[in-house]
Structures are given as C-alpha cells and as structure tokens.
Write a protein that holds these residues in place. Structure first.
Motif, PDB file in Angstrom:
ATOM      1  N   THR A 214    -104.516  89.700  45.481  1.00 11.17           N
ATOM      2  CA  THR A 214    -103.909  88.575  44.761  1.00 11.17           C
ATOM      3  C   THR A 214    -102.528  88.283  45.309  1.00 11.17           C
ATOM      4  OG1 THR A 214    -103.023  89.998  43.009  1.00 11.17           O
ATOM      5  CG2 THR A 214    -105.186  88.992  42.641  1.00 11.17           C
TER       6      THR A 214
ATOM      7  N   GLU B  91     -95.598  86.978  40.152  1.00 12.30           N
ATOM      8  CA  GLU B  91     -95.111  87.962  39.195  1.00 12.30           C
ATOM      9  C   GLU B  91     -93.602  87.841  39.022  1.00 12.30           C
ATOM     10  OE1 GLU B  91     -96.388  91.670  40.780  1.00 12.30           O
ATOM     11  OE2 GLU B  91     -98.519  91.191  40.631  1.00 12.30           O
TER      12      GLU B  91
ATOM     13  N   VAL C 171    -103.401  86.244  36.634  1.00 17.49           N
ATOM     14  CA  VAL C 171    -103.747  87.641  36.880  1.00 17.49           C
ATOM     15  C   VAL C 171    -104.859  88.094  35.945  1.00 17.49           C
ATOM     16  CG1 VAL C 171    -102.866  90.009  36.706  1.00 17.49           C
ATOM     17  CG2 VAL C 171    -101.492  88.246  37.841  1.00 17.49           C
TER      18      VAL C 171
ATOM     19  N   GLN D 211    -108.638  89.493  36.935  1.00 17.26           N
ATOM     20  CA  GLN D 211    -109.116  90.798  36.476  1.00 17.26           C
ATOM     21  C   GLN D 211    -110.402  90.662  35.665  1.00 17.26           C
ATOM     22  OE1 GLN D 211    -107.616  94.138  37.110  1.00 17.26           O
ATOM     23  NE2 GLN D 211    -109.807  94.307  36.638  1.00 17.26           N
TER      24      GLN D 211
ATOM     25  N   PRO E 193    -103.562  94.072  43.832  1.00 18.12           N
ATOM     26  CA  PRO E 193    -102.656  93.065  43.275  1.00 18.12           C
ATOM     27  C   PRO E 193    -101.436  92.846  44.146  1.00 18.12           C
ATOM     28  CG  PRO E 193    -102.410  95.134  42.094  1.00 18.12           C
ATOM     29  CD  PRO E 193    -103.531  95.343  43.071  1.00 18.12           C
TER      30      PRO E 193
END
Length: 444
Positions: free
Chosen positions: A72, A76, A88, A92, A113
């Motif tokens: 990914t 963030e 996110v 997931q 991630p």
C-alpha cells in the motif's frame, strides 16, 4: 439570479454526513498566476489531452505462482492523512475476504503497508523502493494524483501494477504507463459531466469557475466549461479564473467574479476554498447570501465546514466520487478500525484489491504484468458476480466474469478506469455539515 431548483438523480440518503476533502487530486501547485476566459489577467495553464490509444500490458510466457504480494502507498502522514484510515481499512478488509475465500492460486495474499506522505516529502519514493524490494506485485495507491505521478514511472518500469483508489486527474488517461496503472476512482472527465449537470439543471445561465492551477484544477475546469457549453450556456457567459492555491489572498479573483455578476459559481479547489468562500461572503456573493455555489471532491467535505464560519456554507452544493456502499459495508470497515468516522474511498480501495486478485487468478500468475493484462477483462462483458467468493469458482472454471464491486458496475475502459462514474450530490446545511441528496451517474 437563476431560480435554484435542485436536481435529485437517485434516492435521497436522509442525513448521512460525509467528510470528503481534497482526496483524489494534486496537493501542490507549481504555478502562481491567474487567468480568466472572460476578463482578467493571462497565464499559462497545464492542459491534458485525453485523445489517445492507451498502452496495454502483455502477459509473459511463463506464469509466476508465488503468493500474491500487495503493498500500500496510502497517506498515513501529510496533508491527505485524513484519507488514510478508510482506504487502509478497505484494503485490509479485501485482503481478509480474499484469503477467507481461498486466497490467490490457493495461497494467502500477503500485505506490506506503506505511507505515501505528500508532495512536500520524499516519503512516497522511499516507500515504493521498500515495497518493490519486498516483492510487491500490486501497489494500492497513491491517493493524491501528484504523488502517484512522482512514482508511476518507477512502478511501471518494475512491471508492477499501480492501482489507485482515488486519483481522478485526466493526466493518467494517456500517461505512458506500460499498461501497468489502473484506478477505481472515475476520471475528472466524468466529474465535469456530473458537476455541469448539477449546475445546468439548477438553472444557471451565467457561470464563474474558480480553479486552482494544477492538472486537476485546470483539467476539471476546462472539461466543465465544455460540458456547460454543450448544455446550452454560451461561452461568453462562462468566466474561468485560474488561481495560485498558495496565494495569501484571493480578493482579486473574488472581486473579478463579482464584477462578472454570475448567477452561479463553481469552486474547484482544496483547503484554500475556505478563504475564497469567506471573501465571497464579505462582498455579498457567498452561498448563504443567495449565490448558487458549487464545489467538487477537493472541497466538498466537513473539513471545509470546520474552516468557515457558520452558516456561510449554507446551500453550497457539489460533487464527489461516491456510491451508496450501505451500512453493512461500513460496519465491516469499523470492525477493522473502530475509530473510523469517514468512509471516503474505502469501497474503491476494497475493489482495487479484489480486482487485482481476480486478475491474478484469471492469469494463473501473480506477476505484475500478467495481472495488468487481465484487470480490465474481469470488470466487464462476462458473467456478473459481486464478491471474490462468488467470482473465484467462476474464474477457476474458465468463465469470463464481470465483477461488479462495492462501488457498483466498473466496466473498465482500455485506459484501466471505470467507464461510468457515480457522484454524490452533496449539500451543506446551515450548520456547515454535509448531507447526501442523491447520486448522479454519468458516462457510458
């Protein structure tokens, strides 16, 4: 002033509040001048052609059967960090669903991630280097178009799929990406249609457009002008002003709008939209003053409502890529991240993973080029299925599938993007919070 008759294009969603802000496009600008198509100063605009034959990936001769690795590249940190949590969570949740249904090539999908940061840092480049070194076959991201443009060449040259859940800039339509770039967010060519429909059906006959100077702003503004003209508004009744989003003041631009005396104003911008609207109110042409004001995905969010005094946004309307994903999907996202309050682009993130997994299964390979060569086909022209668990046995049986995802029908074009776009018809109330007043679907 035109009579304000609000268009409703689908079932109204009560008072579902959204927080959608500046999500899919560039978060910086390299230009500093203003330009007006109907008076004002002149400046060079970044224009983008969408007339091309997109590059297509070609599958390799030898399949790769190692586990599918998804990385990914999502925000963030940085100016778009508020977008990270729903995206996110969507990734997931999709990974969980794929693995619970049997994985890809009978192996669990692996997740790495990574943070995209924004254009003020080199975070994205550092993350991409790490994801590629970790063996990522597919990279989900970035959210910002300008961040994606910083790393697209590196990802494509590595033969890895780049799959954005949120880029909308026209610049990707014809980009030389070796057929490795895809997106689940509809292009701004389609958002311009939705925005123009909203403005025209509101009864506007003289329109001012204020847009930030970057590929997102200028492209969406130009397409909106074209669509307004197609709707019957003469070109000399449309004013286009391109501004520097980093300017200290937007007084001159707003004063130009007031002089033009429109009956509708479209603002294509990001957080600077708060300053623009505040100035509009100071000169008596803000939304709460009776002016029909329209926004786009870059500013139609509760974050804007928090930046402007109440009730200055009252009646402001606009568009953002949005589908009715329903409370059940939102509840599943909350199980991943109980702190979620926004869900923007979660569905697009989810679908990007599922499409990639189905393409790998259809290719019988987890190589990035093999996945890329199969992505478009799993979204159209076959037997419809609506989940990985439902689609997987069809693909294993050799059936041509048409995956309709959380975000609805996808029907990818040769350019690797949805042929249709669903947009929320959003409206601010007197408390500066948003509700969804139906949906506008445009495209094929």
């Amino acid at each position: 002033m035109a009579k304000r008759t609000y268009v409703r294009t689908a079932a109204v969603l009560g008072a579902a509040s959204l927080a959608l802000f500046g999500c899919s496009s560039n978060d910086d600008s390299n230009s500093s001048d203003s330009t007006s198509a109907a008076g004002g100063s002149s400046a060079a605009e970044e224009t983008v052609s969408t007339d091309c034959t997109p590059e297509m990936a070609t599958a390799g001769a030898t399949p790769v059967t190692t586990p599918l690795v998804v990385g990914t590249l999502l925000p963030e940190t940085g100016t778009l960090a508020f977008l990270g949590p729903p995206e996110v969570a969507g990734v997931q949740l999709a990974i969980n669903d794929v693995n619970e249904a049997g994985g890809v090539l009978a192996q669990p999908v692996q997740l790495i991630p990574g943070d995209s940061g924004d254009t003020t840092t080199d975070t994205a480049t550092t993350t991409v280097d790490r994801l590629l070194a970790g063996g990522s076959d597919v990279i989900i991201g970035a959210a910002s178009s300008s961040v994606s443009l910083k790393v697209i060449d590196k990802i494509a040259s590595a033969g890895v799929v780049q799959f954005s859940p949120a880029n909308t800039s026209d610049q990707f339509v014809c980009y030389a990406d070796k057929g490795q770039y895809f997106r689940t967010a509809p292009t701004d060519v389609l958002q311009a249609q939705a925005l123009s429909k909203l403005i025209a059906e509101d009864g506007a006959q003289r329109v001012s457009i204020l847009a930030l100077n970057d590929p997102y702003g200028t492209g969406l503004a130009s397409n909106t002008v074209d669509n307004l003209e197609a709707a019957g508004i003469p070109s000399d009744q449309i004013q286009k002003i391109i501004y520097d989003p980093n300017a200290q003041s937007f007084n001159a631009e707003v004063d130009d709008v007031k002089t033009f005396a429109p009956d509708a104003v479209a603002i294509i911008g990001f957080e600077e939209s708060a300053k623009i609207i505040t100035r509009m109110h100071e000169v008596g042409i803000g939304p709460s003053d009776g002016m029909a004001v329209f926004g786009v995905d870059g500013n139609m969010g509760n974050a804007l409502g928090e930046s402007v005094a109440k009730p200055l946004l009252d009646t402001m309307r606009g568009t953002t890529p949005l589908t009715d994903v329903g409370p059940a999907f939102q509840d599943r996202l909350k199980a991943i991240n109980p702190a979620l309050v926004d869900f923007n682009y979660a569905g697009e993130s989810y679908d990007a993973v599922v499409i990639s997994a189905l393409a790998a299964e259809q290719a019988k390979s987890t190589a990035g080029t093999d996945i890329a060569a199969n992505i478009n086909s799993v979204t159209k022209d076959g037997t419809k299925c609506t989940s990985y668990a439902q689609c997987l046995p069809l693909v294993k049986a050799g059936t041509d599938i048409d995956y309709d995802g959380i975000t609805g029908a996808l029907n990818f074009t040769d350019g690797g993007e949805p042929a249709t776009g669903s947009y929320g018809n959003l409206v601010f109330g007197p408390d500066n919070t948003l509700t969804t007043d139906g949906f506008i679907v445009v495209g094929e």
